[in-house]
Design an enzyme around this catalytic site. Structure first.
Site, PDB file in Angstrom:
ATOM      1  CD  GLU A  37      43.622  75.171  14.622  1.00  0.00           C
ATOM      2  OE1 GLU A  37      42.261  75.169  14.654  1.00  0.00           O
ATOM      3  OE2 GLU A  37      44.187  74.277  15.553  1.00  0.00           O
ATOM      4  NE  ARG A 263      32.276  72.456   7.727  1.00  0.00           N
ATOM      5  CZ  ARG A 263      33.713  72.793   8.074  1.00  0.00           C
ATOM      6  NH1 ARG A 263      33.634  73.740   9.225  1.00  0.00           N
ATOM      7  NH2 ARG A 263      34.614  72.286   7.811  1.00  0.00           N
ATOM      8  CE  LYS A 273      42.105  72.619   9.061  1.00  0.00           C
ATOM      9  NZ  LYS A 273      42.984  73.940   9.612  1.00  0.00           N
TER      10      LYS A 273
HETATM   11  P1  ATP Z   1      38.455  71.710   9.208  1.00  0.00           P
HETATM   12  O1  ATP Z   1      37.041  71.433  10.041  1.00  0.00           O
HETATM   13  O2  ATP Z   1      38.638  71.142   8.060  1.00  0.00           O
HETATM   14  O3  ATP Z   1      39.546  71.374  10.389  1.00  0.00           O
HETATM   15  P2  ATP Z   1      38.636  74.487  10.107  1.00  0.00           P
HETATM   16  O4  ATP Z   1      37.583  75.320  10.193  1.00  0.00           O
HETATM   17  O5  ATP Z   1      39.324  73.874  11.580  1.00  0.00           O
HETATM   18  O6  ATP Z   1      38.474  73.180   8.912  1.00  0.00           O
HETATM   19  P3  ATP Z   1      40.635  76.555   9.715  1.00  0.00           P
HETATM   20  O7  ATP Z   1      41.792  76.584   9.397  1.00  0.00           O
HETATM   21  O8  ATP Z   1      40.193  77.161  11.140  1.00  0.00           O
HETATM   22  O9  ATP Z   1      39.856  75.243   9.407  1.00  0.00           O
HETATM   23  O10 ATP Z   1      39.666  77.494   8.618  1.00  0.00           O
HETATM   24  C1  ATP Z   1      40.086  78.511   8.315  1.00  0.00           C
HETATM   25  C2  ATP Z   1      38.850  79.303   7.654  1.00  0.00           C
HETATM   26  O11 ATP Z   1      38.298  78.554   6.691  1.00  0.00           O
HETATM   27  C3  ATP Z   1      37.876  79.397   8.763  1.00  0.00           C
HETATM   28  O12 ATP Z   1      37.358  80.906   8.602  1.00  0.00           O
HETATM   29  C4  ATP Z   1      36.754  78.468   8.560  1.00  0.00           C
HETATM   30  O13 ATP Z   1      35.572  78.759   8.721  1.00  0.00           O
HETATM   31  C5  ATP Z   1      36.894  78.322   6.763  1.00  0.00           C
HETATM   32  N1  ATP Z   1      36.462  76.790   6.607  1.00  0.00           N
HETATM   33  C6  ATP Z   1      37.014  75.663   6.910  1.00  0.00           C
HETATM   34  N2  ATP Z   1      36.305  74.823   6.205  1.00  0.00           N
HETATM   35  C7  ATP Z   1      35.433  75.484   5.378  1.00  0.00           C
HETATM   36  C8  ATP Z   1      34.239  74.813   4.475  1.00  0.00           C
HETATM   37  N3  ATP Z   1      34.192  73.525   4.442  1.00  0.00           N
HETATM   38  N4  ATP Z   1      33.655  75.780   3.863  1.00  0.00           N
HETATM   39  C9  ATP Z   1      33.991  76.977   4.017  1.00  0.00           C
HETATM   40  N5  ATP Z   1      34.671  77.717   4.925  1.00  0.00           N
HETATM   41  C10 ATP Z   1      35.655  76.819   5.441  1.00  0.00           C
HETATM   42 MG    MG Z   2      39.353  76.024  12.873  1.00  0.00          MG
END
Ligand code: ATP
Ligand code: MG
Length: 559
Positions: A37, A263, A273
């Site tokens: 995102e 994760r 983020k």
């Molecule tokens: P955040 O919680 O930091 O905002 P998010 O999951 O909302 O992260 P996205 O941009 O939606 O961030 O993530 C893109 C991809 O990266 C998704 O498939 C998500 O599952 C993966 N991802 C995000 N954080 C992690 C993590 N800590 N470990 C492994 N994969 C991750």
């Molecule tokens: Mg997300």
């Protein structure tokens, strides 16, 4: 990177894929996607997902798409898109085809919303957000049907069209899938699939004022792209029945499947983020790429190599059990890479003047040192020895403790790669601080075994007459607590390490580094690994400490 790298460790996702390939599922195709995102910069957790998604496609000769999951226009921006694109490339991965956006599919998603309405499987709900929460029920109590749940198809079509046309305000109504308000899984209690957001969108402009929810958009985008294995993190496990429900109930061109993995959580930092954005907005750090940040761009600026991050992701593996990985593992990964690949240099961080009394002013002797002790191919470097030298303040002790291996009054040490010197005089200023040391060198001692001069140890040095004045930024962990996020009572801000940045403004590096390019990496002997920071100007070099030579943190913690 080459495909089919079978030396890469395998994991449960790869086992599922191999089983699928064996059974001819998906016509033997493997298509994954990385779906960030664009609401912030990527962090080390995303690197795990990137390595898994792109790495899996490479391993099985498949394809991996880069798709921006852009359904929340207010929080997203082109800056974030650009940074994500550049980070993925820097990590060494290339996506299949063009960059994709969920917003590319807004027309189709809208059609599919109409399809659900026509099938009696979606309705416009006019409950307020607060009422919707009340009707939703809890983990232990079923929800209640909304009084608007039985609106006719015609009324729903009419209201949804009005939503689309901008006739309602944000929050007036939403479109919900009609599934089951008594479902044990709360995600199936008539989830919202469209909501009103009167926001300009970075891709679709002002075309839409209704936007699909993540759940409605994600699986359908996967289906449109022919994604076979939609890999996401464990918090989406409970969304899988909904993912499958949409795929079953819509005329999608393919049937992707969702798989979840744990994760990455890293200690002494935060990987969210939202929290990282707070640190940036509140200026607790100097931007998203501050070298203390666990962002990809921060790690890059800190001196991490793409290979070290990929190796780290291999080391931690992919499982379904949540845990916390030690920051020391990430540091070990970059140390290993830089130990093998970074040329050596000397740099004095906190200098004290050392005058060599038997070296005439203006004279200069060049020493040749290997650029790398184990890699002859890296060649040699030339280091000038002159009358005026600089050594590290902490390498001298007026009153040495027992077993002191460095310089002290009357004692001898070897200047690395050059002569053995003996300290003959200590010059103090009026406050009693040491401002200069005077010493003599023994010309016999270069290369030969010292006889008269028995050195205590070896210290690094540079010529004050021929060195590169520079600023060195030494970083410590951003948080003092292993789990800054883990204490429900206390906010993570409380654990920010006030000493996470120590600046050495008067450092001097050996002359050969004068034109070192931004991002080039060195081992400063006896100190650690450093890289040239982009703040470097023609008149002033800036180095960042990537990591020390050994795990000094473990030592501090008494491990
Ligand atoms: P955040 O919680 O930091 O905002 P998010 O999951 O909302 O992260 P996205 O941009 O939606 O961030 O993530 C893109 C991809 O990266 C998704 O498939 C998500 O599952 C993966 N991802 C995000 N954080 C992690 C993590 N800590 N470990 C492994 N994969 C991750
Ligand atoms: Mg997300």
């Amino acid at each position: 990177m080459t495909k089919n790298d079978s030396s890469k460790p395998t994991n449960f996702i790869h086992q599922i894929i191999e089983e699928d390939l064996k059974n001819g599922v998906n016509d033997g195709k493997v298509v994954t996607r990385f779906p960030p995102e664009p609401n912030g910069y990527l962090h080390i957790g995303h690197a795990k997902s990137i390595c898994l998604n792109f790495g899996t496609a490479l391993k099985y000769g498949g394809q991996c798409n880069l798709r921006f999951d852009d359904t929340n226009p207010e929080k997203e921006s082109q800056e974030y898109i650009d940074s994500i694109v550049s980070d993925v490339r820097w990590l060494g991965f290339e996506w299949s085809g063009d960059i994709r956006y969920t917003s590319d599919y807004f027309d189709t998603l809208h059609e599919w919303a109409l399809h659900l309405i026509n099938e009696g499987k979606a309705y416009v709900d006019s409950l307020s957000a607060h009422e919707m929460r009340e009707y939703r029920g809890t983990l232990t109590e079923p929800g209640k049907n909304s009084p608007y749940r039985d609106r006719s198809v015609e009324e729903n079509l009419d209201l949804f069209e009005k939503m689309r046309a901008g006739a309602f305000d944000e929050g007036d109504c939403v479109l919900r899938a009609k599934i089951d308000m008594a479902a044990a899984n709360i995600n199936l209690r008539d989830p919202v699939i469209y909501r009103i957001r009167k926001a300009h969108h970075h891709q679709s402009g002002d075309k839409w004022c209704i936007y699909p929810s993540y759940d409605f958009a994600h699986g359908q985008s996967d289906a449109l792209e022919g994604v076979t294995h939609s890999i996401c993190t464990l918090e989406f496990e409970d969304h899988r029945p909904l993912y499958d429900w949409f795929v079953e109930n819509l005329p999608v061109p393919a049937k992707p499947r969702q798989y979840e993995f744990a994760r990455l959580n890293l200690n002494y930092t935060v990987t969210s983020k939202r929290k990282l954005k707070l640190l940036v907005d509140e200026q607790k750090v100097n931007g998203w790429n501050d070298p203390r940040m666990p962002t990809i761009s921060g790690l890059r600026r800190r001196g991490y190599t793409p290979a070290s991050i990929r190796n780290f992701c291999d080391m931690i593996g992919v499982t379904r059990s949540n845990g916390i990985v030690d920051m020391g593992m990430l540091e070990a990964a970059v140390r290993e890479d830089l130990d093998a690949n970074a040329p050596r240099a000397m740099c004095v961080l906190d200098p004290i003047k050392l005058t060599i009394t038997n070296m005439p002013e203006g004279e200069l002797a060049w020493f040749e040192l290997p650029a790398h002790p184990k890699d002859e191919a890296m060649g040699i470097r030339k280091v000038p020895f002159t009358r005026n030298l600089l050594i590290e303040r902490e390498d001298f002790a007026e009153v040495p403790p027992k077993k002191w291996k460095r310089l002290a009054p009357g004692e001898a040490v070897r200047l690395r790669g050059a002569y053995v010197i003996r300290c003959e005089e200590v010059v103090l200023d009026e406050t009693g601080e040491v401002v200069e040391l005077k010493a003599s060198f023994d010309p016999q001692t270069h290369g030969a075994n010292p006889t008269d001069y028995k050195p205590n140890g070896v210290i690094h040095w540079v010529s004050a007459d021929n060195a590169v004045p520079c600023e060195v930024r030494a970083y410590e962990r951003l948080f003092t607590e292993p789990n800054p996020d883990g204490d429900k009572e206390r906010d993570f801000h409380e654990f920010i390490n006030p000493e996470s940045l120590v600046v050495y403004p008067r450092a001097h590096a050996e002359i050969g580094l004068k034109h070192a390019a931004v991002e080039s990496r060195y081992q400063f002997e006896r100190q650690g690994y450093f890289c040239v920071d982009p703040d470097t100007t023609e008149n002033r070099m800036v180095f960042n400490r990537t990591v020390g030579l050994r795990d000094s943190w473990a030592k501090i913690q008494g491990k």
